[in-house]
Design a protein around this motif. Sequence first.
Motif, PDB file in Angstrom:
ATOM      1  N   ASN A 130       0.842  -1.191   0.000  1.00 36.88           N
ATOM      2  CA  ASN A 130       0.000   0.000   0.000  1.00 36.88           C
ATOM      3  C   ASN A 130       0.876   1.239   0.000  1.00 36.88           C
ATOM      4  O   ASN A 130       1.687   1.446   0.902  1.00 36.88           O
ATOM      5  N   SER A 131       0.726   2.060  -1.034  1.00 34.52           N
ATOM      6  CA  SER A 131       1.482   3.317  -1.131  1.00 34.52           C
ATOM      7  C   SER A 131       0.644   4.527  -0.760  1.00 34.52           C
ATOM      8  O   SER A 131       1.150   5.649  -0.732  1.00 34.52           O
ATOM      9  N   SER A 132      -0.655   4.321  -0.479  1.00 39.05           N
ATOM     10  CA  SER A 132      -1.537   5.446  -0.172  1.00 39.05           C
ATOM     11  C   SER A 132      -1.595   5.768   1.321  1.00 39.05           C
ATOM     12  O   SER A 132      -2.271   6.716   1.713  1.00 39.05           O
ATOM     13  N   VAL A 133      -0.907   4.984   2.154  1.00 38.19           N
ATOM     14  CA  VAL A 133      -0.956   5.241   3.599  1.00 38.19           C
ATOM     15  C   VAL A 133      -0.083   6.430   3.988  1.00 38.19           C
ATOM     16  O   VAL A 133      -0.191   6.945   5.094  1.00 38.19           O
ATOM     17  N   ASN A 134       0.813   6.851   3.092  1.00 33.96           N
ATOM     18  CA  ASN A 134       1.632   8.049   3.308  1.00 33.96           C
ATOM     19  C   ASN A 134       2.418   7.955   4.611  1.00 33.96           C
ATOM     20  O   ASN A 134       2.192   8.695   5.573  1.00 33.96           O
ATOM     21  N   LEU A 135       3.389   7.013   4.645  1.00 29.59           N
ATOM     22  CA  LEU A 135       4.246   6.846   5.817  1.00 29.59           C
ATOM     23  C   LEU A 135       5.639   7.432   5.585  1.00 29.59           C
ATOM     24  O   LEU A 135       6.604   6.986   6.195  1.00 29.59           O
ATOM     25  N   LYS A 136       5.743   8.421   4.728  1.00 28.75           N
ATOM     26  CA  LYS A 136       7.026   9.085   4.485  1.00 28.75           C
ATOM     27  C   LYS A 136       7.212  10.197   5.508  1.00 28.75           C
ATOM     28  O   LYS A 136       6.367  11.079   5.649  1.00 28.75           O
ATOM     29  N   SER A 137       8.329  10.154   6.231  1.00 30.92           N
ATOM     30  CA  SER A 137       8.572  11.134   7.292  1.00 30.92           C
ATOM     31  C   SER A 137       9.541  12.203   6.818  1.00 30.92           C
ATOM     32  O   SER A 137      10.304  12.024   5.867  1.00 30.92           O
ATOM     33  N   GLU A 138       9.525  13.308   7.534  1.00 32.99           N
ATOM     34  CA  GLU A 138      10.386  14.443   7.186  1.00 32.99           C
ATOM     35  C   GLU A 138      11.858  14.106   7.364  1.00 32.99           C
ATOM     36  O   GLU A 138      12.705  14.520   6.592  1.00 32.99           O
ATOM     37  N   CYS A 139      12.182  13.324   8.408  1.00 31.75           N
ATOM     38  CA  CYS A 139      13.570  12.974   8.700  1.00 31.75           C
ATOM     39  C   CYS A 139      14.004  11.658   8.058  1.00 31.75           C
ATOM     40  O   CYS A 139      15.152  11.249   8.230  1.00 31.75           O
ATOM     41  N   GLY A 140      13.097  10.980   7.359  1.00 31.71           N
ATOM     42  CA  GLY A 140      13.435   9.683   6.805  1.00 31.71           C
ATOM     43  C   GLY A 140      13.474   8.578   7.837  1.00 31.71           C
ATOM     44  O   GLY A 140      14.081   7.540   7.609  1.00 31.71           O
ATOM     45  N   VAL A 141      12.830   8.794   9.010  1.00 29.56           N
ATOM     46  CA  VAL A 141      12.822   7.802  10.085  1.00 29.56           C
ATOM     47  C   VAL A 141      11.369   7.483  10.440  1.00 29.56           C
ATOM     48  O   VAL A 141      10.582   8.386  10.737  1.00 29.56           O
ATOM     49  N   VAL A 142      11.016   6.195  10.394  1.00 27.27           N
ATOM     50  CA  VAL A 142       9.694   5.717  10.783  1.00 27.27           C
ATOM     51  C   VAL A 142       9.893   4.577  11.789  1.00 27.27           C
ATOM     52  O   VAL A 142      10.606   3.612  11.499  1.00 27.27           O
ATOM     53  N   LEU A 143       9.292   4.690  12.968  1.00 29.32           N
ATOM     54  CA  LEU A 143       9.395   3.671  14.010  1.00 29.32           C
ATOM     55  C   LEU A 143       8.098   2.879  14.070  1.00 29.32           C
ATOM     56  O   LEU A 143       7.006   3.471  14.104  1.00 29.32           O
ATOM     57  N   LEU A 144       8.200   1.543  14.061  1.00 32.78           N
ATOM     58  CA  LEU A 144       7.032   0.675  13.984  1.00 32.78           C
ATOM     59  C   LEU A 144       6.882  -0.173  15.242  1.00 32.78           C
ATOM     60  O   LEU A 144       7.862  -0.501  15.911  1.00 32.78           O
ATOM     61  N   ASP A 145       5.622  -0.541  15.522  1.00 35.42           N
ATOM     62  CA  ASP A 145       5.312  -1.479  16.597  1.00 35.42           C
ATOM     63  C   ASP A 145       3.925  -2.043  16.328  1.00 35.42           C
ATOM     64  O   ASP A 145       3.109  -1.412  15.635  1.00 35.42           O
ATOM     65  N   VAL A 146       3.631  -3.238  16.843  1.00 35.22           N
ATOM     66  CA  VAL A 146       2.300  -3.834  16.722  1.00 35.22           C
ATOM     67  C   VAL A 146       1.855  -4.259  18.120  1.00 35.22           C
ATOM     68  O   VAL A 146       2.638  -4.788  18.907  1.00 35.22           O
ATOM     69  N   GLU A 147       0.568  -4.007  18.426  1.00 36.41           N
ATOM     70  CA  GLU A 147       0.057  -4.303  19.768  1.00 36.41           C
ATOM     71  C   GLU A 147      -1.469  -4.368  19.726  1.00 36.41           C
ATOM     72  O   GLU A 147      -2.121  -3.666  18.927  1.00 36.41           O
TER      73      GLU A 147
END
Length: 525
Positions: A13-30
């Motif tokens: 999915n490319s429509s979720v728009n998870l591009k950050s300003e710093c190029g850093v995305v932190l993930l977790d699932v819960e």
Amino acid sequence: MSRNQLWLDACRNSSVNLKSECGVVLLDVEDLAKDGINRLLALLVGHELSHLKIFNGMELQCEISLPEMAVAICTFSIDGSPPGIAVGAGSSLYIYKNFKPYYKYNVPHGGPNYGEQAEITQLAALSRSTPDVSCSSLLLVGTGHNSLLIIDPQTFNAISRIELPDVPTSIKSSGYYDTEAVILIGTPEAGVFILRSDQKPVQAKPFLPPRSPIVEIAFNGTTVAIATSDHTIRYYTLQGQELRKIAVDTFILTITWIQSTNQELCLLAVSLANGQVHFYRQGILVEQLHFKTYIISMTFGRYGREDGTLVMVSKDGELFVKILNRGYKMAQQTDLKSNKSSVSICKKKALGPAKTKLFVDQTMREKEDPAKMYQLFQEGMCRLHLRALRDWLNLSSSTKADVEQFASISVPEESRCLHLVAKLLGSGSRFMLHLLLQNISDQVIDSLTIMLQVNDGKLVLERSSAKISLMLPTAQHWIKINVKDPTNQGGEVSVIVRKDMEPDCELTVWGSIVCAAKINISPTI
């Protein structure tokens, strides 16, 4: 469906728009709502604003904006209530429950100047007791004052404070704090430290000495995998013994463990700067995934109602979801690389040196005339000390001349890869120097050193150098340095950014200079 295929494509999915300003995305699932559905948490890090997005499947359930730059995220449990979310930003912990803001906790003052507020550098959660006693967690908070705080999220009291020799930038944990927990702490320049809760008093002990800058640490409870900027991954036991080493051809961006109890599967996933994700079993490459742009973040676990899910985010903000193939048989797989020279297994050292002819001759000479051999050894040591002193004096005299020439060095426009912005804040005798570095090229840049030198005046710098191990394309990096002017007469500070390498021309100072700046501080009346 091929039974020899490790991963099954679940979603892209490319429509979720998870591009950050710093190029850093932190993930977790819960499972945040305790309804049996694990949701995805994606923290998009920005310089002034950060955004926390929570997805239920592929649908965005809620989005929360944070008023400052976030650095870490984790989920934690409290008895009798749904799990909470903790986000570290600046000197505060932002706590969220039921998808809404719940509490803002400011970390205690500390550091050399007690009045200074400590900034959060890393965050993790640790189970307090076994599930039959309590399901509550503790928060492990790393601060910029070289300390680790252990905080109870029910009362928000710091139950312990552990001093460290350097700033904690990576925290991994396993076990239960009340019985036997292991905490691994990575630092930029002091190496890796280990804490054990069953050893009183709880204090940080050296685990690994500093080598190359650490990219990331992965810990599965028994084995520690450490990725460094020299394109290598090393496996260690909890006793610090090196098990094996993996060498790759390009920069390592992130690593994570892939574990499936049902399939008795334990793999290490490695994201590389060339757009590939490698999967290693006991140091042997068993699977590869290829992407158009490189993966900057990934996490493995239960997503939605499906176990064995690998969630990945690319540089362009595209979301990939893969599901572990239940019919995959690891025994059928062979090494994809015919040349296994890139994987080296560390063998135990022999009890004594090999009995070569040179060794035997040297031993006989020492037995025949020990006094003469000792004299020769002392003479050799004196020559070595004199040579080292001479080289140090030559280096000291030449370095000053090289640094003075940096202002006249003009970097060609087409070869510039970094953009440097320097801002001076404050008045009187205390200032704060803000340095912003941005990678304006389309290549990954590693091994950068920022040097600061007082050219004029009696200024006092908090530190004279800083290191950046890795900068992705378009990524930005902030550095804050305190400057004191005790005489109020002003002065001048030079800032030099160099790429570490072997000197190859006369204009290099232990590497090639990529950008520089001068900051003038006016006298205070």
